[in-house]
Structures are given as C-alpha cells and as structure tokens.
Write an enzyme that holds these catalytic residues in place. Structure first.
Site, PDB file in Angstrom:
ATOM      1  N   CYS A   1       0.820  -1.223   0.000  1.00  0.00           N
ATOM      2  CA  CYS A   1       0.000   0.000   0.000  1.00  0.00           C
ATOM      3  C   CYS A   1       0.857   1.278   0.000  1.00  0.00           C
ATOM      4  O   CYS A   1       1.667   1.498   0.903  1.00  0.00           O
ATOM      5  CB  CYS A   1      -0.909  -0.018   1.229  1.00  0.00           C
TER       6      CYS A   1
ATOM      7  N   TYR B   1      -4.805   6.041  -9.262  1.00  0.00           N
ATOM      8  CA  TYR B   1      -6.036   5.281  -8.991  1.00  0.00           C
ATOM      9  C   TYR B   1      -7.185   5.797  -9.855  1.00  0.00           C
ATOM     10  O   TYR B   1      -8.043   5.029 -10.290  1.00  0.00           O
ATOM     11  CB  TYR B   1      -6.412   5.350  -7.502  1.00  0.00           C
TER      12      TYR B   1
HETATM   13  N1  LIG Z   1      -6.749   8.030   2.486  1.00  0.00           N
HETATM   14  C1  LIG Z   1      -6.233   6.814   3.066  1.00  0.00           C
HETATM   15  C2  LIG Z   1      -6.260   5.693   2.037  1.00  0.00           C
HETATM   16  C3  LIG Z   1      -5.766   4.360   2.571  1.00  0.00           C
HETATM   17  C4  LIG Z   1      -6.160   3.202   1.641  1.00  0.00           C
HETATM   18  O1  LIG Z   1      -7.018   3.351   0.752  1.00  0.00           O
HETATM   19  N2  LIG Z   1      -5.520   2.022   1.843  1.00  0.00           N
HETATM   20  C5  LIG Z   1      -5.881   0.856   1.036  1.00  0.00           C
HETATM   21  C6  LIG Z   1      -4.676   0.024   0.676  1.00  0.00           C
HETATM   22  S1  LIG Z   1      -3.666   0.797  -0.546  1.00  0.00           S
HETATM   23  C7  LIG Z   1      -6.755  -0.079   1.849  1.00  0.00           C
HETATM   24  O2  LIG Z   1      -6.400  -0.451   2.965  1.00  0.00           O
HETATM   25  N3  LIG Z   1      -7.893  -0.505   1.283  1.00  0.00           N
HETATM   26  C8  LIG Z   1      -8.776  -1.458   1.891  1.00  0.00           C
HETATM   27  C9  LIG Z   1     -10.226  -1.107   1.642  1.00  0.00           C
HETATM   28  O3  LIG Z   1     -10.518  -0.070   1.035  1.00  0.00           O
HETATM   29  O4  LIG Z   1     -11.076  -1.896   2.068  1.00  0.00           O
HETATM   30  C10 LIG Z   1      -4.838   7.103   3.576  1.00  0.00           C
HETATM   31  O5  LIG Z   1      -4.115   7.866   2.919  1.00  0.00           O
HETATM   32  O6  LIG Z   1      -4.473   6.609   4.637  1.00  0.00           O
END
Ligand SMILES: N[C@@H](CCC(=O)N[C@@H](CS)C(=O)NCC(=O)O)C(=O)O
Length: 319
Positions: free
Chosen positions: A66, A191
């Site tokens: 990530c 993205y």
């Molecule tokens: N805005 C958040 C975005 C974090 C994010 O989207 N992480 C993703 C992995 S790259 C995630 O854990 N996604 C799991 C989900 O959406 O269920 C940040 O910057 O911390």
C-alpha cells in the site's frame, strides 16, 4: 483452431461487463461520470487529550503493497522510530478482499474485525495505515497524510533523529501546495486512471497525471526536492507512488504514456530518496507486484503476476 464463434464472444462480453461493473462499483465507488471517488478516512485524532505521545504505546498496521501505508514506514525509518513504534504487517486476502492479521489479536483475524473491536458498529472501510493505541484499544488515526505529520513531530523525545524536521514551518505553504496537486493528480491520480469506469474519466486522469509528472521532472532539473533543497513530507508522499509506477501503475492502471525510467530527473530523485538510510528496506517489490496483480481481480482476472521490471536505476549513484 478457430476463434470463438461470435455468440460466445457476445455472451461472454455482456456477462463479464456486467460483473466487472458490479465489482468495480464496490471496489472503487464512482460518481455519475464514472470517476473514482476515494472515501474519506474516518479516524482523525491527533496525539493530544487521551492520546499522549509515549514510546511502545502505539502500533502501526501496514501492508507492504500500500502506497499510503508506505509513507508511514518511510517517515518511521527516517526519524528512527523503529524501537518506539511497533509495526504490524497485514496481508492482502485475494478471495475475501481486505486485510488479514498474521496472528489473532483480541479474537480478531482480520483488520476489519479489529476496526470493529476498536469502534463498535463501525461499517466504513478498514484501511491501512492505521495507528492503534494499545492502552485504550482504539484507533487513533487512519489517514496517512496525518499519521506522517504525527510521526514527524510528536515522537521526537524517543526518535533517533529528532533533528530531522520533514515539515519545517518556513516550507509549510509550499508543502501544502504540492500536497494538493500531487494528491489529486498523482497519488490518487494513478487510482483515478486505474479505477476509471468510463473512457472520459480515464483520459482526463491520464492527462492530469502526466502534466504533473512532466512539471515535476522539469522542476527537479534545478532543485533536489519539491520544496527546494530540503526533503519534506511532500517528497515522501510523492516517493511512495513513484516507486510503484514502473512496477504496477504503468501497466495495470494504464498510466502508460511514460515510465519513471523515461524521466531523467524523476529517476534520479527517486533513486536519491531510495538510497536514504532505512528507505530501501521499506520497499518490497515482489509483494507490491503480487498484491496489485493478484488481489485487484477485476483489473487482472487471469491472475498472471508479471516479472519484475528493470528498476536498476534506483541504485545508480550520482556522479
Ligand atoms: N486516504 C487513506 C487511504 C488508505 C487506503 O485506501 N488504503 C488501502 C490500501 S492501498 C486499503 O487499505 N484498502 C482497503 C479497503 O478499502 O477496504 C490514507 O491515505 O491513509
């Protein structure tokens, strides 16, 4: 061997397109123009009130692949916070989606369960990075942009490099301006390309992405970092997207006009940051490939994981 008859192609195309649209709308909620809308992070506490800065009290939940979690790993390494803030690595689950814990915690096997343990009735996304308080069993913050500010400024009493300030007051405006452009067109821009659900949404995101990359590449001909001669949080935020660019975004997310290795200045910039002490150890290329290509099923239904591209420019030493 004949190609498949047209009725099979038509039926397959129609069924697959419907399933693809359904899966994409859940994976990456779009607006009515088919543009990806990233949900807001919900836990936004700072280290004040009940959350006092203390060593060995907070844990960071991260996944290697990530880019948002990667920001926190880089700042933790540069500030020398390894012995006061523990890392918990979670694994992407290709079938169930979401993140799993490698050993159960408080009876939880997945990150989503831990989120609900921390906040009863929570129904939002369970994302990494997540900063967890082991004293109150609660989520402090799950927004990477804020977690890196916390790591930069609130743990100086326990950091090996308290003197390193990645957000000096004098550069605050410049950092914020870059953050805004880079978030919209690059961090989230890749993205917006990869998760676009209409041609226009993709085309627009692609144009904006490469306009910023071209601009930053030109700027770096006359200075080392985004805000001048000092490395700041704005660079860390750009770094974790750029380091994944040739590996995954260029191909899987169709960010294909150029690769980072086609940009002389961006390449040198990336290589310089990669070679800072502790940073290379935060970059796990094979897991990045495996997670993006293996877990984002609607983007790569065949499940083939590509070979590592040539990333040798990262080790090039400036003469
Ligand atoms: N805005 C958040 C975005 C974090 C994010 O989207 N992480 C993703 C992995 S790259 C995630 O854990 N996604 C799991 C989900 O959406 O269920 C940040 O910057 O911390």
């Amino acid at each position: 061997m004949a190609i498949p008859p047209s009725w099979i192609v038509k039926t397959g195309r129609s069924i697959w397109t419907q399933i693809w649209q359904l899966m994409m709308s859940q994976l990456a909620p779009p607006n009515d123009r088919g543009e990806y809308q990233r949900p807001q992070s919900e836990f936004r506490n700072r280290l004040d009130g009940i959350y006092a800065p203390e060593p060995n009290r907070y844990r960071l939940y991260v996944g290697w692949s990530c880019p948002w979690a990667h920001r926190t790993l880089v700042v933790r390494a540069l500030k020398g916070l390894e012995s006061s803030i523990e890392i918990v690595l979670v694994q992407g689950d290709a079938n169930a989606g979401g993140w799993t814990l490698s050993k159960p915690e408080h009876g939880c096997n997945t990150l989503a369960q831990l989120y609900r343990f921390g906040k009863l009735g929570y129904t939002g996304r369970s994302t990494v990075p997540m900063l967890w308080d082991t004293q109150t069993y609660s989520i402090v913050n799950n927004e990477s942009a804020e977690i890196i500010e916390i790591l930069n400024s609130d743990f100086n009493d326990f950091a090996s490099h308290p003197e390193l300030d990645l957000a000096p007051i004098a550069l605050q405006d410049s950092i914020e301006q870059w953050n805004e452009v880079v978030y919209e067109t690059v961090n989230n821009g890749v993205y917006r390309c990869g998760f676009a659900q209409t041609q226009a949404a993709y085309d627009n995101a692609h144009i904006e992405l490469f306009a910023t990359l071209d601009r930053v590449n030109d700027l770096l001909a006359s200075q080392d970092y985004l805000c001048g001669d000092l490395l700041t949080l704005a660079d860390i935020r750009l770094f974790t997207t750029l380091i994944r660019f040739d590996l995954v975004y260029n191909h899987l997310f169709k960010c294909n006009r150029r690769r980072i290795r086609d940009y002389p200045q961006l390449q040198a910039y990336l290589s310089n940051i990669y070679q800072l002490p502790g940073v290379a150890a935060t970059c796990n290329f094979s897991t990045i490939l495996q997670d993006y290509y293996g877990n984002l099923f609607p983007l790569n239904p065949g499940g083939i994981i590509p070979q590592l591209p040539d990333m040798s420019y990262l080790r090039r030493v400036d003469s």
